[in-house]
Design a protein around this motif. Structure first.
Motif, PDB file in Angstrom:
ATOM      1  N   ARG A  54      -3.137  -5.791  -0.231  1.00 52.90           N
ATOM      2  CA  ARG A  54      -2.960  -5.236   1.115  1.00 52.90           C
ATOM      3  C   ARG A  54      -2.544  -6.358   2.053  1.00 52.90           C
ATOM      4  O   ARG A  54      -2.877  -7.528   1.834  1.00 52.90           O
ATOM      5  CB  ARG A  54      -4.222  -4.561   1.604  1.00 52.90           C
ATOM      6  N   HIS A  55      -1.787  -5.980   3.076  1.00 52.70           N
ATOM      7  CA  HIS A  55      -1.366  -6.960   4.077  1.00 52.70           C
ATOM      8  C   HIS A  55      -2.457  -7.109   5.132  1.00 52.70           C
ATOM      9  O   HIS A  55      -3.126  -6.128   5.472  1.00 52.70           O
ATOM     10  CB  HIS A  55      -0.047  -6.518   4.724  1.00 52.70           C
ATOM     11  N   TRP A  59       2.101  -4.711  10.417  1.00 60.83           N
ATOM     12  CA  TRP A  59       3.428  -4.382   9.925  1.00 60.83           C
ATOM     13  C   TRP A  59       4.205  -5.649   9.595  1.00 60.83           C
ATOM     14  O   TRP A  59       4.870  -6.228  10.453  1.00 60.83           O
ATOM     15  CB  TRP A  59       4.209  -3.548  10.942  1.00 60.83           C
ATOM     16  N   LEU A  62       8.719  -6.001   6.223  1.00 60.82           N
ATOM     17  CA  LEU A  62       9.213  -5.162   5.125  1.00 60.82           C
ATOM     18  C   LEU A  62       9.571  -3.794   5.660  1.00 60.82           C
ATOM     19  O   LEU A  62       8.915  -3.290   6.576  1.00 60.82           O
ATOM     20  CB  LEU A  62       8.121  -4.981   4.049  1.00 60.82           C
ATOM     21  N   GLU A  66      10.664  -0.585   1.156  1.00 61.32           N
ATOM     22  CA  GLU A  66      10.212  -1.744   0.366  1.00 61.32           C
ATOM     23  C   GLU A  66       8.710  -1.657   0.105  1.00 61.32           C
ATOM     24  O   GLU A  66       8.261  -1.899  -1.010  1.00 61.32           O
ATOM     25  CB  GLU A  66      10.542  -3.050   1.092  1.00 61.32           C
ATOM     26  N   LYS A  67       7.956  -1.284   1.122  1.00 68.50           N
ATOM     27  CA  LYS A  67       6.512  -1.146   0.936  1.00 68.50           C
ATOM     28  C   LYS A  67       6.213  -0.057  -0.094  1.00 68.50           C
ATOM     29  O   LYS A  67       5.355  -0.229  -0.958  1.00 68.50           O
ATOM     30  CB  LYS A  67       5.834  -0.828   2.263  1.00 68.50           C
ATOM     31  N   GLN A  68       6.932   1.048  -0.019  1.00 66.20           N
ATOM     32  CA  GLN A  68       6.727   2.135  -0.981  1.00 66.20           C
ATOM     33  C   GLN A  68       7.131   1.723  -2.387  1.00 66.20           C
ATOM     34  O   GLN A  68       6.571   2.226  -3.362  1.00 66.20           O
ATOM     35  CB  GLN A  68       7.505   3.381  -0.544  1.00 66.20           C
ATOM     36  N   TYR A  71       6.745  -3.794  -2.738  1.00 64.07           N
ATOM     37  CA  TYR A  71       6.994  -5.162  -2.301  1.00 64.07           C
ATOM     38  C   TYR A  71       5.910  -5.612  -1.326  1.00 64.07           C
ATOM     39  O   TYR A  71       5.393  -4.819  -0.546  1.00 64.07           O
ATOM     40  CB  TYR A  71       8.370  -5.288  -1.644  1.00 64.07           C
ATOM     41  N   ILE A  72       5.564  -6.892  -1.418  1.00 65.18           N
ATOM     42  CA  ILE A  72       4.598  -7.495  -0.509  1.00 65.18           C
ATOM     43  C   ILE A  72       5.111  -8.854  -0.059  1.00 65.18           C
ATOM     44  O   ILE A  72       6.041  -9.408  -0.651  1.00 65.18           O
ATOM     45  CB  ILE A  72       3.203  -7.671  -1.153  1.00 65.18           C
TER      46      ILE A  72
END
Length: 91
Positions: A54-55, A59, A62, A66-68, A71-72
């Motif tokens: 998790r970030h 926000w 990304l 990209e998140k879906q 990508y992190i």
């Protein structure tokens, strides 16, 4: 503690789930590409091949797609399990 592996480089390190992935890698002597360290430059972008993270900022730099797609940004992400990461094209 969680085990983190960076493929196809075969790099690995541990993290406590509280420190960012980038900070944990550095503590273990593993050098990951980075620049801004605040989630905006995208230098450190990776795809999560397995596991979850998790970030720590609301926000990061990304897109929703990209998140879906998993990508992190390791500079502002923490592990929630063991992870296998695949660096982006800029590595």
């Amino acid at each position: 503690m969680f085990q983190i592996r960076v493929e196809p480089k075969g790099l690995s390190f541990e993290t406590d789930g509280e420190a960012t992935l980038l900070a944990s890698a550095a503590r273990a002597g593993v050098v990951l590409r980075s620049s801004c360290r605040n989630g905006s430059c995208r230098t450190c972008i990776c795809r999560v091949q397995s596991g979850s993270a998790r970030h720590v900022i609301e926000w990061p730099g990304l897109s929703l797609e990209e998140k879906q797609d998993g990508y992190i940004l390791p500079c502002v992400a923490v592990a929630m399990s063991d992870l296998v990461l695949v660096p982006g094209d800029n590595w």
